[in-house]
Design an enzyme around this catalytic site. Structure first.
Site, PDB file in Angstrom:
ATOM      1  N   HIS A  13       0.875  -1.190   0.000  1.00 35.57           N
ATOM      2  CA  HIS A  13       0.000   0.000   0.000  1.00 35.57           C
ATOM      3  C   HIS A  13       0.903   1.227   0.000  1.00 35.57           C
ATOM      4  CE1 HIS A  13      -3.772   2.239   1.547  1.00 35.57           C
ATOM      5  NE2 HIS A  13      -2.844   3.148   1.301  1.00 35.57           N
ATOM      6  N   HIS A  15       1.555   5.352  -1.586  1.00 40.57           N
ATOM      7  CA  HIS A  15       1.173   6.556  -2.350  1.00 40.57           C
ATOM      8  C   HIS A  15       2.429   7.140  -2.970  1.00 40.57           C
ATOM      9  CE1 HIS A  15      -2.909   6.591  -0.686  1.00 40.57           C
ATOM     10  NE2 HIS A  15      -2.326   6.125   0.402  1.00 40.57           N
ATOM     11  N   LEU A  16       2.491   7.091  -4.298  1.00 39.69           N
ATOM     12  CA  LEU A  16       3.672   7.643  -4.985  1.00 39.69           C
ATOM     13  C   LEU A  16       3.408   9.034  -5.543  1.00 39.69           C
ATOM     14  CD1 LEU A  16       5.187   4.583  -6.917  1.00 39.69           C
ATOM     15  CD2 LEU A  16       6.212   5.839  -5.011  1.00 39.69           C
ATOM     16  N   ARG A  17       2.111   9.455  -5.535  1.00 37.39           N
ATOM     17  CA  ARG A  17       1.745  10.766  -6.101  1.00 37.39           C
ATOM     18  C   ARG A  17       2.170  10.853  -7.573  1.00 37.39           C
ATOM     19  NH1 ARG A  17      -1.371  10.720  -1.744  1.00 37.39           N
ATOM     20  NH2 ARG A  17      -0.460  11.656   0.113  1.00 37.39           N
ATOM     21  N   ASN A  41      -5.259   7.232  -5.813  1.00 40.34           N
ATOM     22  CA  ASN A  41      -5.995   8.451  -5.421  1.00 40.34           C
ATOM     23  C   ASN A  41      -5.269   9.721  -5.846  1.00 40.34           C
ATOM     24  OD1 ASN A  41      -3.985   7.988  -3.434  1.00 40.34           O
ATOM     25  ND2 ASN A  41      -5.169   9.030  -1.846  1.00 40.34           N
ATOM     26  N   LYS A  99      -9.132  -0.739  -5.830  1.00 40.64           N
ATOM     27  CA  LYS A  99      -9.146  -0.013  -4.564  1.00 40.64           C
ATOM     28  C   LYS A  99     -10.509   0.592  -4.288  1.00 40.64           C
ATOM     29  CE  LYS A  99      -7.785   2.220  -0.963  1.00 40.64           C
ATOM     30  NZ  LYS A  99      -6.639   2.352  -0.089  1.00 40.64           N
ATOM     31  N   HIS A 136     -10.243   0.694   1.962  1.00 44.02           N
ATOM     32  CA  HIS A 136     -10.051   1.662   3.046  1.00 44.02           C
ATOM     33  C   HIS A 136     -11.245   1.472   3.980  1.00 44.02           C
ATOM     34  CE1 HIS A 136      -8.572   5.572   4.769  1.00 44.02           C
ATOM     35  NE2 HIS A 136      -9.743   5.416   5.359  1.00 44.02           N
ATOM     36  N   HIS A 174      -4.384  -1.028   6.097  1.00 45.51           N
ATOM     37  CA  HIS A 174      -3.913  -0.186   7.209  1.00 45.51           C
ATOM     38  C   HIS A 174      -4.804  -0.312   8.446  1.00 45.51           C
ATOM     39  CE1 HIS A 174      -6.791   2.416   5.203  1.00 45.51           C
ATOM     40  NE2 HIS A 174      -5.948   2.899   4.338  1.00 45.51           N
ATOM     41  N   LEU A 219      -4.928   8.736   8.257  1.00 49.04           N
ATOM     42  CA  LEU A 219      -6.207   8.022   8.312  1.00 49.04           C
ATOM     43  C   LEU A 219      -5.999   6.587   7.865  1.00 49.04           C
ATOM     44  CD1 LEU A 219      -8.570  10.793   6.968  1.00 49.04           C
ATOM     45  CD2 LEU A 219      -8.526   9.855   9.284  1.00 49.04           C
ATOM     46  N   ASP A 247       1.482   2.449   3.548  1.00 49.34           N
ATOM     47  CA  ASP A 247       0.618   3.626   3.422  1.00 49.34           C
ATOM     48  C   ASP A 247       1.448   4.906   3.514  1.00 49.34           C
ATOM     49  OD1 ASP A 247      -1.657   5.123   3.026  1.00 49.34           O
ATOM     50  OD2 ASP A 247      -2.353   4.980   5.102  1.00 49.34           O
ATOM     51  N   HIS A 251       2.938  14.410   2.029  1.00 51.71           N
ATOM     52  CA  HIS A 251       2.332  15.738   1.818  1.00 51.71           C
ATOM     53  C   HIS A 251       3.419  16.737   2.187  1.00 51.71           C
ATOM     54  CE1 HIS A 251      -1.906  14.369   1.550  1.00 51.71           C
ATOM     55  NE2 HIS A 251      -1.579  13.472   2.454  1.00 51.71           N
ATOM     56  N   ALA A 263      -4.039  14.365   5.991  1.00 47.28           N
ATOM     57  CA  ALA A 263      -3.751  13.083   6.636  1.00 47.28           C
ATOM     58  C   ALA A 263      -2.680  12.349   5.856  1.00 47.28           C
ATOM     59  CB  ALA A 263      -5.019  12.244   6.691  1.00 47.28           C
TER      60      ALA A 263
HETATM   61  C1  NCD Z   1      -3.573   8.888   2.353  1.00 49.05           C
HETATM   62  C2  NCD Z   1      -3.172   9.972   1.351  1.00 49.05           C
HETATM   63  O1  NCD Z   1      -2.667  11.013   1.782  1.00 49.05           O
HETATM   64  O2  NCD Z   1      -3.327   9.752   0.149  1.00 49.05           O
HETATM   65  N1  NCD Z   1      -3.604   9.440   3.677  1.00 49.05           N
HETATM   66  C3  NCD Z   1      -3.522   8.752   4.841  1.00 49.05           C
HETATM   67  O3  NCD Z   1      -3.667   9.349   5.891  1.00 49.05           O
HETATM   68  N2  NCD Z   1      -3.276   7.466   4.877  1.00 49.05           N
HETATM   69  C4  NCD Z   1      -4.879   8.304   1.950  1.00 49.05           C
HETATM   70  C5  NCD Z   1      -5.224   7.034   2.683  1.00 49.05           C
HETATM   71  O4  NCD Z   1      -4.651   5.972   2.428  1.00 49.05           O
HETATM   72  O5  NCD Z   1      -6.101   7.088   3.544  1.00 49.05           O
HETATM   73 ZN    ZN Z   2      -3.215   5.046   1.829  1.00 54.80          ZN
END
Ligand code: NCD
Ligand code: ZN
Length: 344
Positions: A13, A15-17, A41, A99, A136, A174, A219, A247, A251, A263
């Site tokens: 899991h 997030h690579l943006r 996302n 997802k 999620h 998560h 989150l 996860d 940011h 988050a």
């Molecule tokens: C994630 C995000 O910033 O994309 N944030 C997080 O708090 N985990 C989204 C997610 O997986 O809930």
């Molecule tokens: Zn996530």
């Protein structure tokens, strides 16, 4: 023990943006992980196979020459996702999982699902072809307390859904509660859970006592200590239904340190040293490989990685607290103690 050689880990899991953030954070995962399940996302979300192919190419083009890092792509499920789109994802081999975000549950989830009835035909198709659903697991009802949202989701949404659609390969992602640990254990091998690095380290006091710590806000939000201990016990148990999904969710600091902060904890850089530290403390270093390199691959019907990662224990290297990007600095998750394991 001062040296540990394990099969190279996977992150189930991540997030690579995209854009500048992708450029800055990708090396942090590529360094330690062989594969990562990449979350969809983005803005706009990755809802089609064509978008997923484009996103995957963007990632591959940024990898250093000779890298064997493999991004495994996901599709963002909406109430309008068609069976034919999923079928295309399966038949082309582009998509590893779908997802599911309840609409409004977290960052960029507004296109997610409100009415779970609407997605049932798609879920039935996924069951037939063995394509996993990553969830999620939080309800979004404004009258449900944020600390109860995972437990309520399991009882009100996940249990009925799994009864309606038996055999659907499902990952509750998560997880943050003992409720989730117990539920996963009570079910068959179609259900698994990912556990993040940060939820093994922090509880809700760490976020709130002595001043609010925006870099610990994510989150699902971290819960009480007894929940953290249940996660720790599950992660270090070696049981096949629990595996790492960091996860890691970058940011920039200005978005986190704000009157309404985003988050997400950014753990790609130091997840592996943190996990080695935790597993050693639990006298469970012999279970680390199962949690980070084996169990996830097995759930996804993949071979564990062929290459190896060597960890060594000793004087901690001086490590930066942030990584910089053109859009601003990103704070690396601080476990609150010195790490003495490092990846060689
Ligand atoms: C994630 C995000 O910033 O994309 N944030 C997080 O708090 N985990 C989204 C997610 O997986 O809930
Ligand atoms: Zn996530």
């Amino acid at each position: 023990m001062t040296k540990l050689v394990i099969k190279k880990p996977d992150d189930w899991h991540l997030h690579l943006r995209d854009g500048e953030l992708l450029k800055a954070v990708l090396p942090e995962s590529e360094r330690h992980f062989n594969r990562a399940l990449v979350m969809p996302n983005l803005v706009p979300p990755i809802t089609t196979v064509a978008q997923a192919i484009k996103y995957k190419d963007q990632i591959l083009n940024l990898l250093p020459k000779g890298s064997d890092f493999k991004p495994l792509m996901t599709l963002y499920l909406t109430e309008d996702t068609s069976i034919s789109e999923i079928k295309l994802g399966v038949e082309t081999g582009v998509i590893t999982a779908i997802k599911l975000y309840p609409a409004g549950a977290t960052t960029n989830s507004s296109s997610g699902v409100n009415n779970f009835e609407k997605i049932k035909p798609v879920l039935e198709y996924m069951t037939n072809v063995g394509l996993p659903l990553c969830i999620h697991g939080e309800v979004t009802d404004s009258n449900v307390d944020i600390f109860d949202r995972e437990a309520v989701f399991i009882e009100k949404i996940l249990m009925p859904l799994r009864n309606d659609i038996p055999g659907l390969k499902t990952v509750i992602e998560h997880i943050t509660t003992k409720t989730a640990v117990d539920y996963v254990r009570s079910e068959n091998s179609d259900l698994a859970a990912t556990i993040t690095t940060h939820h093994l380290v922090i509880n809700r006091n760490d976020i709130l006592v002595g001043g609010i710590k925006p870099h610990y806000y994510c989150l699902p939000i971290a819960k009480r200590e007894h929940h953290r201990l249940a996660l720790l016990e599950a992660a270090t148990s070696g049981e096949t239904s629990f595996f790492l999904g960091t996860d890691s969710a970058p940011h920039v600091n200005t978005a986190k340190e704000s009157a309404c902060g985003c988050a997400g904890c950014f753990t790609a850089t130091n997840s592996i040293p943190i996990l080695a530290h935790i597993f050693e403390e639990q006298a469970a270093l012999n279970k680390l490989e199962a949690f980070i390199s084996i169990n996830g691959a097995t759930f996804y019907n993949l071979e564990p990685n062929k290459s190896f990662l060597t960890l060594s224990k000793g004087t901690p290297p001086i490590s930066p607290n942030t990584i910089s990007t053109i859009e601003g600095d990103i704070t690396i998750f601080d476990p609150g103690y010195e790490l003495n394991w490092q990846v060689l």
